[in-house]
Structures are given as C-alpha cells and as structure tokens.
Design a protein around this motif. Structure first.
Motif, PDB file in Angstrom:
ATOM      1  N   SER A 238       0.829  -1.212   0.000  1.00 35.47           N
ATOM      2  CA  SER A 238       0.000   0.000   0.000  1.00 35.47           C
ATOM      3  C   SER A 238       0.855   1.250   0.000  1.00 35.47           C
ATOM      4  O   SER A 238       0.553   2.229  -0.687  1.00 35.47           O
ATOM      5  N   PHE A 239       1.932   1.229   0.769  1.00 38.06           N
ATOM      6  CA  PHE A 239       2.810   2.389   0.842  1.00 38.06           C
ATOM      7  C   PHE A 239       3.476   2.667  -0.505  1.00 38.06           C
ATOM      8  O   PHE A 239       3.453   3.788  -1.002  1.00 38.06           O
TER       9      PHE A 239
ATOM     10  N   LEU B 210       3.246   5.827  -5.828  1.00 33.31           N
ATOM     11  CA  LEU B 210       3.021   5.943  -7.272  1.00 33.31           C
ATOM     12  C   LEU B 210       1.731   6.715  -7.548  1.00 33.31           C
ATOM     13  O   LEU B 210       1.679   7.577  -8.425  1.00 33.31           O
ATOM     14  N   CYS B 211       0.705   6.443  -6.769  1.00 35.74           N
ATOM     15  CA  CYS B 211      -0.580   7.128  -6.907  1.00 35.74           C
ATOM     16  C   CYS B 211      -0.409   8.630  -6.667  1.00 35.74           C
ATOM     17  O   CYS B 211      -0.934   9.455  -7.422  1.00 35.74           O
ATOM     18  N   MET B 212       0.340   8.997  -5.639  1.00 40.87           N
ATOM     19  CA  MET B 212       0.579  10.414  -5.344  1.00 40.87           C
ATOM     20  C   MET B 212       1.334  11.098  -6.481  1.00 40.87           C
ATOM     21  O   MET B 212       1.027  12.233  -6.855  1.00 40.87           O
TER      22      MET B 212
ATOM     23  N   PHE C  56      -8.099   2.517 -11.320  1.00 36.20           N
ATOM     24  CA  PHE C  56      -7.181   2.055 -12.368  1.00 36.20           C
ATOM     25  C   PHE C  56      -5.819   1.688 -11.776  1.00 36.20           C
ATOM     26  O   PHE C  56      -5.260   0.638 -12.090  1.00 36.20           O
ATOM     27  N   LEU C  57      -5.290   2.546 -10.920  1.00 38.91           N
ATOM     28  CA  LEU C  57      -3.975   2.273 -10.334  1.00 38.91           C
ATOM     29  C   LEU C  57      -4.003   1.057  -9.413  1.00 38.91           C
ATOM     30  O   LEU C  57      -3.057   0.272  -9.384  1.00 38.91           O
ATOM     31  N   ALA C  58      -5.075   0.877  -8.661  1.00 39.13           N
ATOM     32  CA  ALA C  58      -5.178  -0.297  -7.787  1.00 39.13           C
ATOM     33  C   ALA C  58      -5.271  -1.578  -8.618  1.00 39.13           C
ATOM     34  O   ALA C  58      -4.591  -2.568  -8.317  1.00 39.13           O
ATOM     35  N   ILE C  59      -6.082  -1.553  -9.667  1.00 36.91           N
ATOM     36  CA  ILE C  59      -6.214  -2.735 -10.532  1.00 36.91           C
ATOM     37  C   ILE C  59      -4.894  -3.026 -11.237  1.00 36.91           C
ATOM     38  O   ILE C  59      -4.492  -4.188 -11.377  1.00 36.91           O
TER      39      ILE C  59
END
Length: 187
Positions: free
Chosen positions: A71-72, A77-79, A170-173
């Motif tokens: 998750s971290f 990457l999400c940020m 999208f990023l989680a998938i």
C-alpha cells in the motif's frame, strides 16, 4: 473513426457538474455537516491511511506488514500520478471560479482536478480491501465520506471526485494485475 462528443453534451455535463457542486456545497452551511465532513477531509489528508498502514502489521503480523508495504509503495506511485495530472490540467477550484461556491476549509494546493483525496482513498481502500476483505465496510465509509467532503467543503467539482476515484481504481487494478503477473512468472 471516433466522433467527438457534441458541444451541447459537454455544455450539459458542465452545467450538471456545477449544479451538483452548488447543491452539495450548500449543505456546508450547517455546522454539524461542516464539522463532520471537515473531519473526513482531515483524515483523508493522510492521517487515516498512514494510521491504517502502521496498524496493519500490529493487527495482522507479517501478512499485514506485506499489505502495508504494498500500500505504501503503490500509494507513492498514486501520489506521483495525481500531482502530474494536476499540474498538467490546472483546473481552478470551484470556489475560485464561482461565487456561488463557499470554501469551508483552506485547500492544500491550487488546483481542483483530480481530487487527490478521493484518488488516494479509493486506491488504498481497494488494495487493502482486496487482501483484507473484513476491513471493506470501514474502508467504504471512509472513501464515501472523503469523496463527499471534497465537494461539500467547496474544494472540488463532482467530476473531479468521480475521475479521481476512477484513476485510483485504475492504479489499484494495475497494481494487483502486476502482482498477479509476477506471481505467475516466479512459478
């Protein structure tokens, strides 16, 4: 050949976006609503998600540690993606553009699109919920509260929140797909 959306569709979508933004923002005038969603927004600044990531190893041991680590790194990457999208589009916040929208908190940055709070909340909730489904009810309450708070408090248009949620999904998938691929390569 793809045909672009007719201009009248875009105008109607913008009208809908502003009308819903005004309607939800109106609820912020009530102290209880403002304080409740202000709390969701503050927790969405990172406190809830960082707290969750730190608590997972304590509650779930090594499995929780692995989920927290994933998750971290995926959240980082999400940020990065969120910041790049925001800089590229530069959509002003609704209260800057429209006098009918009241800001009930101070924004963390200048631009509105996409909602980083929502993008990160959806992303983290989907990852953690995938590996620890018993946490899903709590995670969905947090995601819903954070997403609504951003519009009620005057920080975002509904479209910023919806698209932020889609980017987070999208990023989680993508993260889960990469893990699946890696697990099959190593076998």
């Amino acid at each position: 050949m793809l045909r672009p959306f007719p201009n009248e569709w875009i105008l109607k979508a913008n009208e809908w976006d502003l009308a819903l933004c005004e309607a939800l923002n109106h609820w912020g005038q009530f102290k209880y609503v403002r304080s409740t969603f202000g709390l969701f927004s503050r927790l969405g600044d990172g406190a809830f998600w960082y707290g969750l990531i730190l608590a997972l190893p304590l509650i779930y041991g090594w499995y929780g540690f692995w989920v927290a680590l994933l998750s971290f790194f995926s959240g980082s990457l999400c940020m990065s993606a969120y910041k790049a999208i925001k800089r590229h589009y530069g959509r002003e916040r609704p209260f800057v553009t429209w006098k009918s929208i009241t800001p009930y908190i101070v924004p963390l940055d200048r631009y509105s699109f996409p909602s980083g709070h929502t993008m990160n909340a959806v992303h983290c909730a989907l990852l953690v919920g995938y590996f620890l489904p018993e946490l899903t009810p709590l995670l969905m309450v947090m995601v819903s509260g954070i997403a609504l708070s951003r519009v009620i408090l005057g920080m975002h248009y509904p479209s910023d929140v919806i698209l932020g949620g889609l980017f987070g999904t999208f990023l989680a998938i993508t993260t889960l797909g990469m893990l699946y691929s890696l697990s099959h390569i190593s076998q």
